[in-house]
Write an enzyme that holds these catalytic residues in place. Sequence first.
Site, PDB file in Angstrom:
ATOM      1  CB  THR A 167      32.097  86.847  20.353  1.00  0.00           C
ATOM      2  OG1 THR A 167      32.344  87.725  19.249  1.00  0.00           O
ATOM      3  CG2 THR A 167      30.624  86.477  20.389  1.00  0.00           C
TER       4      THR A 167
ATOM      5  CE  LYS B 180      29.986  90.098  18.515  1.00  0.00           C
ATOM      6  NZ  LYS B 180      30.486  89.071  17.500  1.00  0.00           N
TER       7      LYS B 180
ATOM      8  CB  THR C  76      30.638  87.866  13.410  1.00  0.00           C
ATOM      9  OG1 THR C  76      30.760  86.733  12.604  1.00  0.00           O
ATOM     10  CG2 THR C  76      30.088  87.416  14.735  1.00  0.00           C
TER      11      THR C  76
ATOM     12  CG  ASN D 251      39.491  83.729  13.745  1.00  0.00           C
ATOM     13  OD1 ASN D 251      38.272  83.645  13.896  1.00  0.00           O
ATOM     14  ND2 ASN D 251      40.132  84.873  13.760  1.00  0.00           N
TER      15      ASN D 251
ATOM     16  CB  THR E 152      37.981  73.198  20.107  1.00  0.00           C
ATOM     17  OG1 THR E 152      39.094  73.818  19.487  1.00  0.00           O
ATOM     18  CG2 THR E 152      37.276  72.312  19.109  1.00  0.00           C
TER      19      THR E 152
END
Length: 422
Positions: free
Chosen positions: A175, A201, A212, A417, A422
């Site tokens: 990501t 990841k 994450t 972040n 968006t």
Amino acid sequence: MDKTTQSTESICESQPKWSWIQGGIAAPQGFRAAGVKAGVKYPNKYDVALVYSEAPAQAAGVFTRNKVKAHPLLLTKKHLENGVAQAMVANSGNANACVGKPGDEAAWAMAVKTAEVLGIAAEDVLVASTGVIGAELPVERVTKGIGAASLEISKKISPEEALQNSHQAALAIMTTDTVVKEAACELLTENGKVRLGAMAKGSGMIHPNMGTMLGFITTDATIPAPDLQELLSEAVEESFNMVTVDGDTSTNDMVLVLANGKSGITLNSGEWAEFRRMFLAVCKKLAQDIARDGEGATKFLEVQAFGAATVEDARKIAKSICGSSLVKTALYGEDANWGRILAAAGYSGAEFDPDQVEIYLGHVLVAKEGQGVNFSEEEAKEVLIKKDVTIKLLLQEGQAQATAWGCDLTHDYVTINGDYRT
């Protein structure tokens, strides 16, 4: 399988009998992998990864301790109940978390599509997702990507092409990562070679108990699922659970391992000890890669806590210091603020006497017996300007020790972040 009572920490003290090799998740015999661009979130990014074992494999997993868990994670836990799996599928760009029934249906659709194109049972597919929480997964794009990945896996290709496919699978789970995280190694046994492959990841939303973070590990050794689970759980405690980037623990993180036995080798007790050591080394490498790639990071931090009464106390202290925003910002500013280090140890929950603690920045002693000492700011600065910085605490409480990894906290972390969704 013959088992050993050696701890992973004691194993690490002996000389290794294994070696790093080129490759990643598909390095072991009988595994194939591919990554494709499915347009899950961005049009030109690898974002669907597929890993396939030619034979049903023994399987194990470790999952986030966050009470909020993503839909694919819940499905994967269910599919692991029998300790068998044959494929792993993952997408980036969307976490498929916190969206209700559509999330469960989307995770199941990924398993069904994978099973269909590979000719295996849907219950033998482990599913993972990573990305934005709270947005419905674009199922058609992901399942189309799974189909494309399966075509890549089915092709007769050269070893060089197989290596590239494996690399693209590692790209597909990224990501905000800026570098690919993959590794492979092999152990020479009395009956031949056993290999281990892995990819991971993680860059932000990383905190002890994982974050994450996705990790996938494969081996061609013959290992029963219960032993595999014990091995994975042990290794994760000393590796992925000792990393912190920003104090947030995710809804999606998991580490999965498959052992398909295609080498035909069952490890004896000595070989099992070496395999465990190799397994831990791979997990630690990937964990450190995640810390080095922390969002916006400019420095890699290693905190070593020595002389604790218990391993748990040592881990608490090391992780607390690595996770302290004040320590991390001081690291970014190259400020030898040892008081922040001692304070972070103090609120870690570990039992120790602050008046016995020595603190080192690299080789520079900055505090002793719970107080600052006369040290050279110039020498300390020489330590802190480096990309890799080590903080060491001597606690004088016992013989236990632990190491944690993290990074500095920079302006770029906020930039990355601030508008991630968006």
